[in-house]
Design an enzyme around this catalytic site. Structure first.
Site, short mmCIF file in Angstrom:
data_model
loop_
_atom_site.label_atom_id
_atom_site.label_comp_id
_atom_site.label_asym_id
_atom_site.label_seq_id
_atom_site.Cartn_x
_atom_site.Cartn_y
_atom_site.Cartn_z
CG HIS A 478 4.89 5.89 -6.33
ND1 HIS A 478 6.09 5.22 -6.34
CD2 HIS A 478 4.96 6.79 -7.34
CE1 HIS A 478 6.86 5.70 -7.32
NE2 HIS A 478 6.20 6.66 -7.93
CG ASN A 514 6.43 0.56 -0.98
OD1 ASN A 514 5.33 0.88 -1.41
ND2 ASN A 514 7.55 0.85 -1.61
#
EC number: 3.4.21.-
Length: 650
Positions: A478, A514
């Site tokens: 994201h 991430n």
């Protein structure tokens, strides 16, 4: 005895009146269904688009279609919608075997309601379905009051097995003292079952969902039922929705008295309605002269949400709305102990929770009507001046993907709920994202299983889609964090959360980068909660550094660095803008050449001047460079490594 409950005359007359009043509309829609491409035009365009979007949750080969394009009569959109619906709904009866497997699972939770009177005598039959680990759904006219429920029971497995022999049945008393609610207008009753949780769990339950897009005119439905109180039967698929009203669905199907309270399923085995009546309709000879009516599930759930229950009963209602529907447990072998059920569950399945209600959630569902997205608000911070999105210089504008449904300038901005994205169509990744975050009204939504979608406003070949992330250590990272725009009403917060799962808001990030907790992950939270922030609001700009020498991989160059600019208004009423960089260069080096070997190098968070981010990205941040506290320091050209949030200069 073979008595079945029937709809009282007053309610039956009301159903007949609705059927008569809608004759013209219904006949017109049936006529349209017979025309080529009629499935895409026989119902409301928004409902059609939402149905296609929901079908895409089950079929990865289906892409959402903008409802405004269907409304406007866009030839390509109408043709695409028609092609999807004809292929999936108006299909031959050659269905995958998974359809039958799903039906067998759904049917486990459906039983015969044995209706008793105050003396304990059997006076009639109905049908009911478990819709949570404890609650049974049927009609008001089957169980009109708690007294009737107290004298009644639910009987499972009243059916023949594959060998043609009757199965052993299992009966449970109902427990209206624990929970009972009913409504005559909607003809719905919901009651607790008096049973040991392990005994009831073997039958599973059929989850109810408020999500739109479960059914449209032309969809086929299946009803699992106990007609006239007989053994469990199924009216299989050759039953069509012919009208959609605010509260009810009308459909053709084979039902009998005793089918009252039967769940009406779509092809994905989602309950779309609660069957309650069939009335004569002489104009519909092609339907056997009968139109059937069911109460829409969305209306049933809306009714439940409007009620007020004591805490212990509210906990039971919450489980009806819970995001994790219990997978019906595999049926144990005859004579096997109940403990064997949990052991037999497939890997990854979630056992029925009998301790307390899980957190409320809902699967990712992106509203296909993009006209309601307002996007990033430059006046959100109510500071001394607006804070616009970073500006593309003229030479980069031709590289920006164009929002083909945009009605104003700039046309390269893609608005979502509380955030916006500018996409580089050449790199197929974002130039930048911009989000407004309101710490005062944020909604904490549990993360449901990810489901990423392409944005239909932009050509698919201008977005880096699923093919980039398949069978490798790359995560779908994201840019706008999923909870950052999730504020305001729960409906808007949910829509904003789901909007972050567009591939336009996604960038390839190595999983080690991430998934690990770094200072980077908590920057927004720290500025919201610990800084000299006047309104607990921030606006955040984020993006990858799109360097020309980034490593190529599957048609996409993988960014090595990411930037962020966080803007707030201090209690003194002044803007403060701070910039940050983070690198994954060591992690992605050699990904294409040797995917099984990775260089797990260090990655660090740095606070850098906003001017440096301007130089790296070629974006313009306007007056924010003057609002940067590093701009006033002598070492403004240096980068300061940040290992804990307290080191930030704000």
């Amino acid at each position: 005895m073979n008595s079945a409950t029937v709809l009282p005359p007053t309610q039956r007359n009301a159903v007949a009146a609705r059927v008569a009043d809608r004759s013209d509309q219904r006949l017109r829609r049936i006529g349209m269904l017979r025309e080529p491409g009629g499935l895409a035009q026989a119902d409301d365009p928004h409902r059609v688009a939402t149905r296609i979007d929901r079908l895409s949750r089950h079929r990865p080969d289906v892409q959402p279609i903008n409802p405004r394009a269907i409304v406007s009569g866009d030839t390509a959109a109408v043709a695409a919608a028609g092609a999807v619906l004809e292929r999936i709904i108006q299909t031959s009866d050659l269905l995958g075997v998974g359809y039958l497997e799903g039906g067998a699972t759904a049917a486990q939770a459906v039983g015969r309601v044995n209706i008793g009177d105050v003396h304990g005598r059997l006076v009639g039959y109905g049908t009911g379905s478990l819709v949570s680990p404890e609650l049974l759904l049927t009609n008001h006219h089957v169980l009109p009051d708690a007294g009737t429920a107290e004298s009644s029971s639910i009987e499972f497995d009243y059916q023949d097995g594959v060998d043609g022999r009757p199965r052993p049945t299992v009966s449970f008393a109902l427990d209206p003292a624990r929970f009972f609610v009913a409504d005559e207008t909607l003809d719905v009753a919901l009651v607790a079952v008096k049973a040991d949780p392990d005994d009831l769990a073997r039958f599973g339950f059929n989850r109810l969902t408020e999500s739109e897009g479960k059914v449209i005119v032309g969809d086929f439905v299946t009803i699992v039922q106990h007609p006239r109180g007989e053994k469990k039967q199924v009216a299989l698929r050759e039953n069509r929705i012919v009208d959609v009203l605010d509260l009810f669905l009308h459909y053709e199907t084979d039902t009998e008295p005793g089918s009252s309270g039967s769940p009406v399923f779509n092809d994905q085995w989602e309950i779309v309605a609660l069957h309650h009546a069939g009335v004569p309709a002489p104009a519909h000879g092609e339907m056997g002269g009968i139109v059937n009516e069911g109460v829409r599930v969305s209306q049933l759930l809306g009714f439940l949400r409007r009620q007020q229950f004591p805490p212990e009963q509210q906990a039971l209602v919450d489980r009806v709305f819970a995001g994790h529907a219990a997978v019906p447990a595999p049926r144990p072998a005859p004579g096997a102990p109940h403990q064997a059920v949990a052991q037999a569950m497939p890997v990854g399945a979630e056992p029925v929770d009998t301790v307390g209600p899980p957190a409320v959630g809902e699967a990712i569902q992106i509203d296909p009507d993009y006209a309601n997205r307002e996007g990033y608000d430059p006046n959100f911070l109510a500071g001394p001046e607006p804070v616009p999105m970073p500006n593309l210089p003229p030479r980069l504008v031709p590289l920006a993907a164009v929002n083909r449904v945009a009605t104003g300038a700039p046309r390269h901005v893609l608005p979502y709920h509380h955030f916006s994205v500018v996409l580089n169509k050449q790199r197929r990744l974002a130039f930048c994202t911009a989000v407004n975050i309101d710490g005062n009204t944020s909604v904490r939504l549990r993360r449901e299983p990810d489901r990423w979608s392409l944005d239909p406003r932009v050509p698919a070949d201008e977005q880096a889609g699923e093919e980039v992330y398949r069978d490798n250590p790359l995560d779908r990272g994201h840019l706008v964090r999923r909870l950052d725009p999730a504020w305001g009403t729960r409906t808007i917060a949910k829509g904003a959360n789901d909007d972050t799962f567009h591939f336009t808001n996604c960038t390839p990030q190595h999983k080690d980068f991430n998934q690990n907790r770094t200072t980077w992950a908590g920057l927004e939270d720290y500025v919201l909660e610990n800084a000299d922030n006047r309104d607990l609001k921030v606006s955040v700009f984020t993006g990858p550094v799109l360097a020309p020498d980034d490593h190529p991989y599957r048609g996409v160059q993988l960014p090595r660095q990411f930037w962020k600019v966080v803007v707030m208004v201090t209690r003194a009423g002044m803007l403060s803008a701070t910039g940050y960089l983070l690198s994954q260069e060591d992690l992605i080096r050699g990904l294409e050449l040797r995917p099984e070997e990775f260089d797990y190098g260090a990655y660090r968070t740095y606070q850098v001047p906003v001017r440096r981010i301007e130089n790296l990205t070629q974006l313009s941040f306007g007056t924010l460079t003057e609002a940067d506290p590093l701009n006033r320091l002598e070492a403004a050209t240096t980068a300061m490594e940040i290992t804990r949030p307290e080191q930030l200069t704000l």
